[in-house]
Design a protein around this motif. Sequence first.
Motif, PDB file in Angstrom:
ATOM      1  N   SER A  74       5.704   8.765   0.564  1.00  0.00           N
ATOM      2  CA  SER A  74       4.317   8.553   0.998  1.00  0.00           C
ATOM      3  C   SER A  74       3.347   9.078  -0.047  1.00  0.00           C
ATOM      4  O   SER A  74       2.247   8.551  -0.201  1.00  0.00           O
ATOM      5  N   TYR A  88       4.441   8.899   6.618  1.00  0.00           N
ATOM      6  CA  TYR A  88       3.217   9.222   7.367  1.00  0.00           C
ATOM      7  C   TYR A  88       2.792   8.057   8.259  1.00  0.00           C
ATOM      8  O   TYR A  88       2.212   8.242   9.322  1.00  0.00           O
ATOM      9  N   ALA A  89       3.090   6.826   7.777  1.00  0.00           N
ATOM     10  CA  ALA A  89       2.604   5.637   8.475  1.00  0.00           C
ATOM     11  C   ALA A  89       2.974   5.647   9.950  1.00  0.00           C
ATOM     12  O   ALA A  89       2.198   5.192  10.791  1.00  0.00           O
ATOM     13  N   PRO A 138       7.425  -3.048  15.096  1.00  0.00           N
ATOM     14  CA  PRO A 138       6.603  -1.902  14.712  1.00  0.00           C
ATOM     15  C   PRO A 138       6.306  -0.993  15.912  1.00  0.00           C
ATOM     16  O   PRO A 138       6.175  -1.473  17.049  1.00  0.00           O
ATOM     17  N   PRO A 191       9.203  -2.664   8.800  1.00  0.00           N
ATOM     18  CA  PRO A 191       8.920  -4.079   9.019  1.00  0.00           C
ATOM     19  C   PRO A 191       8.908  -4.910   7.744  1.00  0.00           C
ATOM     20  O   PRO A 191       9.005  -6.127   7.798  1.00  0.00           O
ATOM     21  N   GLY A 248      10.090   3.911   7.956  1.00  0.00           N
ATOM     22  CA  GLY A 248       8.889   3.573   7.183  1.00  0.00           C
ATOM     23  C   GLY A 248       9.228   3.284   5.722  1.00  0.00           C
ATOM     24  O   GLY A 248       8.346   2.968   4.929  1.00  0.00           O
ATOM     25  N   VAL A 260       0.339   7.970  -6.284  1.00  0.00           N
ATOM     26  CA  VAL A 260      -0.858   8.753  -5.979  1.00  0.00           C
ATOM     27  C   VAL A 260      -0.525  10.151  -5.465  1.00  0.00           C
ATOM     28  O   VAL A 260       0.426  10.331  -4.715  1.00  0.00           O
ATOM     29  N   LEU A 271      -6.280   2.673  -5.026  1.00  0.00           N
ATOM     30  CA  LEU A 271      -6.243   3.773  -4.064  1.00  0.00           C
ATOM     31  C   LEU A 271      -7.277   3.437  -2.988  1.00  0.00           C
ATOM     32  O   LEU A 271      -8.470   3.456  -3.251  1.00  0.00           O
ATOM     33  N   ARG A 331       0.491   7.034  12.252  1.00  0.00           N
ATOM     34  CA  ARG A 331      -0.802   6.351  12.361  1.00  0.00           C
ATOM     35  C   ARG A 331      -0.683   5.160  13.305  1.00  0.00           C
ATOM     36  O   ARG A 331      -1.134   4.062  13.018  1.00  0.00           O
ATOM     37  N   ASP A 359       9.186  -2.184   1.563  1.00  0.00           N
ATOM     38  CA  ASP A 359       8.810  -0.776   1.737  1.00  0.00           C
ATOM     39  C   ASP A 359       9.770   0.161   1.023  1.00  0.00           C
ATOM     40  O   ASP A 359       9.419   1.304   0.728  1.00  0.00           O
ATOM     41  N   LYS A 377       5.506   2.369  -4.452  1.00  0.00           N
ATOM     42  CA  LYS A 377       4.087   1.995  -4.364  1.00  0.00           C
ATOM     43  C   LYS A 377       3.208   3.216  -4.068  1.00  0.00           C
ATOM     44  O   LYS A 377       2.258   3.490  -4.814  1.00  0.00           O
ATOM     45  N   ILE A 398       0.233  -4.916  10.273  1.00  0.00           N
ATOM     46  CA  ILE A 398       0.469  -3.662   9.545  1.00  0.00           C
ATOM     47  C   ILE A 398      -0.531  -3.647   8.389  1.00  0.00           C
ATOM     48  O   ILE A 398      -0.556  -4.567   7.572  1.00  0.00           O
ATOM     49  N   SER A 421      -4.730  10.514   6.984  1.00  0.00           N
ATOM     50  CA  SER A 421      -3.351  10.395   6.529  1.00  0.00           C
ATOM     51  C   SER A 421      -2.377  10.834   7.604  1.00  0.00           C
ATOM     52  O   SER A 421      -1.405  10.159   7.885  1.00  0.00           O
ATOM     53  N   ILE A 445      -2.203   1.380 -11.440  1.00  0.00           N
ATOM     54  CA  ILE A 445      -3.600   1.496 -10.978  1.00  0.00           C
ATOM     55  C   ILE A 445      -4.508   2.046 -12.079  1.00  0.00           C
ATOM     56  O   ILE A 445      -5.679   1.687 -12.179  1.00  0.00           O
ATOM     57  N   HIS A 482      -2.068   1.408  12.703  1.00  0.00           N
ATOM     58  CA  HIS A 482      -0.861   0.573  12.689  1.00  0.00           C
ATOM     59  C   HIS A 482      -0.502  -0.007  14.064  1.00  0.00           C
ATOM     60  O   HIS A 482       0.590  -0.552  14.214  1.00  0.00           O
TER      61      HIS A 482
HETATM   62  N1  LIG Z   1      -0.879   2.751  -4.247  1.00  0.00           N
HETATM   63  C1  LIG Z   1      -1.367   3.561  -3.308  1.00  0.00           C
HETATM   64  N2  LIG Z   1      -0.643   4.646  -2.943  1.00  0.00           N
HETATM   65  C2  LIG Z   1      -1.109   5.453  -1.958  1.00  0.00           C
HETATM   66  C3  LIG Z   1      -2.347   5.221  -1.319  1.00  0.00           C
HETATM   67  C4  LIG Z   1      -3.085   4.063  -1.724  1.00  0.00           C
HETATM   68  O1  LIG Z   1      -4.161   3.787  -1.192  1.00  0.00           O
HETATM   69  N3  LIG Z   1      -2.561   3.265  -2.705  1.00  0.00           N
HETATM   70  N4  LIG Z   1      -2.796   6.075  -0.341  1.00  0.00           N
HETATM   71  C5  LIG Z   1      -2.217   7.420  -0.279  1.00  0.00           C
HETATM   72  C6  LIG Z   1      -2.480   8.029   1.020  1.00  0.00           C
HETATM   73  S1  LIG Z   1      -4.043   8.592   1.327  1.00  0.00           S
HETATM   74  C7  LIG Z   1      -1.537   8.208   1.965  1.00  0.00           C
HETATM   75  S2  LIG Z   1      -1.929   9.031   3.404  1.00  0.00           S
HETATM   76  C8  LIG Z   1      -0.176   7.750   1.768  1.00  0.00           C
HETATM   77  C9  LIG Z   1       0.336   7.043   3.020  1.00  0.00           C
HETATM   78  O2  LIG Z   1       1.681   6.839   2.958  1.00  0.00           O
HETATM   79  P1  LIG Z   1       2.348   5.976   4.122  1.00  0.00           P
HETATM   80  O3  LIG Z   1       1.739   6.307   5.418  1.00  0.00           O
HETATM   81  O4  LIG Z   1       3.808   6.155   3.994  1.00  0.00           O
HETATM   82  O5  LIG Z   1       1.917   4.523   3.628  1.00  0.00           O
HETATM   83  P2  LIG Z   1       1.724   3.094   4.268  1.00  0.00           P
HETATM   84  O6  LIG Z   1       1.690   2.189   3.072  1.00  0.00           O
HETATM   85  O7  LIG Z   1       0.579   3.048   5.207  1.00  0.00           O
HETATM   86  O8  LIG Z   1       3.001   2.825   5.118  1.00  0.00           O
HETATM   87  C10 LIG Z   1       4.298   2.727   4.568  1.00  0.00           C
HETATM   88  C11 LIG Z   1       5.028   1.672   5.318  1.00  0.00           C
HETATM   89  O9  LIG Z   1       5.302   2.057   6.653  1.00  0.00           O
HETATM   90  C12 LIG Z   1       5.621   0.883   7.365  1.00  0.00           C
HETATM   91  N5  LIG Z   1       5.294   1.022   8.769  1.00  0.00           N
HETATM   92  C13 LIG Z   1       4.090   0.923   9.354  1.00  0.00           C
HETATM   93  N6  LIG Z   1       4.205   1.071  10.695  1.00  0.00           N
HETATM   94  C14 LIG Z   1       5.515   1.271  10.944  1.00  0.00           C
HETATM   95  C15 LIG Z   1       6.264   1.507  12.137  1.00  0.00           C
HETATM   96  O10 LIG Z   1       5.744   1.566  13.253  1.00  0.00           O
HETATM   97  N7  LIG Z   1       7.596   1.686  11.978  1.00  0.00           N
HETATM   98  C16 LIG Z   1       8.228   1.649  10.777  1.00  0.00           C
HETATM   99  N8  LIG Z   1       9.536   1.864  10.738  1.00  0.00           N
HETATM  100  N9  LIG Z   1       7.537   1.407   9.648  1.00  0.00           N
HETATM  101  C17 LIG Z   1       6.200   1.235   9.726  1.00  0.00           C
HETATM  102  C18 LIG Z   1       4.789  -0.224   6.755  1.00  0.00           C
HETATM  103  O11 LIG Z   1       5.580  -1.372   6.528  1.00  0.00           O
HETATM  104  C19 LIG Z   1       4.239   0.386   5.499  1.00  0.00           C
HETATM  105  O12 LIG Z   1       4.339  -0.457   4.396  1.00  0.00           O
HETATM  106  O13 LIG Z   1      -0.111   6.839   0.674  1.00  0.00           O
HETATM  107  C20 LIG Z   1      -0.716   7.375  -0.507  1.00  0.00           C
HETATM  108  N10 LIG Z   1      -0.364   6.515  -1.609  1.00  0.00           N
END
Ligand SMILES: Nc1nc2c(c(=O)[nH]1)N[C@H]1C(S)=C(S)[C@@H](COP(=O)(O)OP(=O)(O)OC[C@H]3O[C@@H](n4cnc5c(=O)[nH]c(N)nc54)[C@H](O)[C@@H]3O)O[C@H]1N2
Length: 764
Positions: free
Chosen positions: A357, A319-320, A237, A219, A181, A190, A631, A323, A223, A186, A623, A143, A37, A738
Amino acid sequence: MGKIRHSAHWGAFTAETRDGRVVGVAPFASDPHPAPILQAMPEALYHHCRVAEPMVRAGWLESGRNSDRAGRGKERFVPVSWEKALTLVGDELARVKAAHGNAAIFGGSYGWSSAGRFHHAKTQLQRFLNCHGGFTAQVHSYSIAAGLAILPHILGDIQGIRNVTSWRDIRDNTQLLVAFGGIGTKNPQVQPGGSGEHSTQFWLRRLKAAGMAVVSVAPLRGDTADFLDAQWLAPRPNTDVAMMLGIAHTLVAEDRHDRAFLARYCIGFERFEAYLMGTDDGQPKDAGWAAGITGIDAEILRTLARRMADSRTMITTSYALQRGDHGEQPFWMTVTLAAVLGQIGLPGGGFGFGYGSMQAQGNAVEPIASPDLPAGTNPTRSFIPVARIADMLLNPGAPYDFNGQRRTYPDIKLIYWCGGNPFHHHQDINRLISAWRRPETIIVHEPWWTATARHADIVLPATTTLERNDIGASSGDRFIIAMQQAVPPVGGARNDYDIFSAIAERLGIGENFTEGRDEREWLRHLYDVARQQAARRQIEMPDFDTFWADGHIEIPPPATHNVLYAGFRADPAANPLKTPSGLIEIFSQTIDGFGYDDCPGHPTWLEPVEWLGAVGDYPLHLISQQPATRLHAQMDCASVSRDSKIQGREPISLNPADGAARGIAAGDIVRVFNARGEILAGVILDDGVREGVVCLATGAWYDPAEPGRIGSLDKHGNPNVLTLDRGTSRLAQGPIAHSALVEIERFEGPAPEITAFTGPNAQG
Ligand SMILES: Nc1nc2c(c(=O)[nH]1)N[C@H]1C(S)=C(S)[C@@H](COP(=O)(O)OP(=O)(O)OC[C@H]3O[C@@H](n4cnc5c(=O)[nH]c(N)nc54)[C@H](O)[C@@H]3O)O[C@H]1N2
Ligand SMILES: Nc1nc2c(c(=O)[nH]1)N[C@H]1C(S)=C(S)[C@@H](COP(=O)(O)OP(=O)(O)OC[C@H]3O[C@@H](n4cnc5c(=O)[nH]c(N)nc54)[C@H](O)[C@@H]3O)O[C@H]1N2
Ligand SMILES: [Mo]
């Protein structure tokens, strides 16, 4: 050629300058896995969608608070001088305060801003508004709102998010990592405040080399990092709680649960057990029951349960998972499943939220304070749960529930946003647009013409981080970075601090806000405070001038590593949890006492409002994960993000079977829609996406075909046009991005031009 030390949420770096311009960026030398990034920064810095000068929406300039608010997002903007803009803002703040009181000013301003601790835009705004008498704030975060609300009830604190077991203990002790999750590389690009080293990938590779096995429950196959060779399980999901219940049921039915742990360290297991075994409702939550909900074969769940009991097992839940609708439950059930296994507090065992996360999860660091700007105190005490903004604007005076309180929405007359992008982050953008028409005045500071800036009345051009001096630091990282100004402000941009100082001066609160310090004096002061705090912990930091000349400080990692709740496990009487019982609350009397049917007294499977178990017209689960190439919505205008697009649209991934069933091929433009809205996206077919699921990252700039019209087609692919704006439950009121069902079809005909990156006056 100059080489300027700097930092961002995506990592520390050196900016290369030539003839007063940034011409390149190079990652910090000791960073083992720099974030891709980073490379977007020079292009974003000079992008033509920077806001060049103060701008006021034509209707507002003419009629002020009596303007036609449906003009937001549609009308032209008129350039004004800084002098005029600052007067307009100061006068309007004074008017609203006098006429309606400070709670009528919404200054929650949720958003990530930039990494520097002094020029942190949201904190600058809140400090300024506190000097002005206060504002309505937002609590918790997009988040992790549900996690932040539920964990204190069951564990007494949020260490399961903020202070998880260190990577080293996982490498040395964990045999099996079960990642709900997934766990990938990826998101750890951050960390809020930035990082001197991206250590997640470094450690994941060592975990793998040490022989740890990984089960990825997600899903999307992607991931979890492919080098981990994980077993991939893809439940529907939002059904992870049912899956965890099925595993817990197997453990109890086969007498593999740790009764001694449950008796000594937990309260309320009996109440939960009656639910789990079905003695209270006649429905055992066994593996067969879970299979019916999750779509994962019962035998796979039983085998996994036995493996978890036979191994030193770490459960991580991203965290996902919280959400989604009833997002409190996956976190509560994660802790409960770990308690049933009895490994909480053991090296490499138990649970920890969000490994993968965020970059710093699992880092071992000395607990030094970062040099944050103090925001002061808010005399109004007015706040809303972070994601209830549209509810608040649409329903002033209406009552609502939040974490045991009965509260009332304030009546907002003025919104002031600085360092966030609600037209990116909030769910159901069409609903947001109608809510956004309620306040009389909307003021935004932004470097770029984001959708939020385009929907404001007064837009003040802010500098980006490269245009000023700052200090980058994160409580989870052992580096402190001097963020040195690389170039003068671009166009007519000014620092948020200078803007607020000038308005404060007009309002007669200048001295209060600035304390008489300029930028350099503030940096020195904030650094010295952090240095004194570090000294009290026997950690030596050099003086400010040495730090600034060297460009960074590296604090050695601590000799001891963290094992989450090890102290509690060693001696629960001496180190009780801060819960009412002092124990892990598998049943919570407090939560039960709230009487919420959407968050009962123990972890419970509750059907999500939208999910694959109950489809109607919209049979695909959307999703909207975090994007790999930016970001959130930041720097979507630059090539790192735009190169990932398909015919200019945000990519959407789906299983080839779902594509074939609809006559959709890779590279097609599709219309993605439900009752809340419609967007265009570009197709990727991927057998690593579970059937019935579509994945479209969040962050494409909202780009309506008919600006200002509620329900317009978004040409570009912002998933929040489709997501649902509802709270997780009355407990946390967190966002549920989500949990959304959609349908897709091929888009026929010429694709409309993308205009998100042109600024507001280019069209029409
Ligand atoms: N490159 C990059 N990195 C980031 C960010 C960004 O914008 N870009 N944002 C940052 C921020 S602010 C945050 S809060 C964190 C968030 O971190 P996470 O909340 O972990 O990130 P997500 O990419 O939303 O979700 C991760 C994976 O969870 C899976 N998932 C979604 N719903 C479900 C479900 O119901 N069950 C299961 N088992 N899996 C599920 C999805 O396939 C998704 O790809 O990331 C941070 N990191
Ligand atoms: N559908 C869906 N929606 C989501 C999510 C999801 O996974 N799916 N994730 C959610 C999560 S976890 C989060 S944290 C939010 C993130 O939502 P936000 O934090 O609101 O998203 P950002 O794009 O990071 O917005 C930060 C804004 O600050 C601006 N900015 C940067 N530096 C400065 C500065 O110095 N001064 C000023 N004035 N402005 C500055 C940037 O240009 C940018 O527009 O999104 C949430 N929304
Ligand atoms: Mo976030």
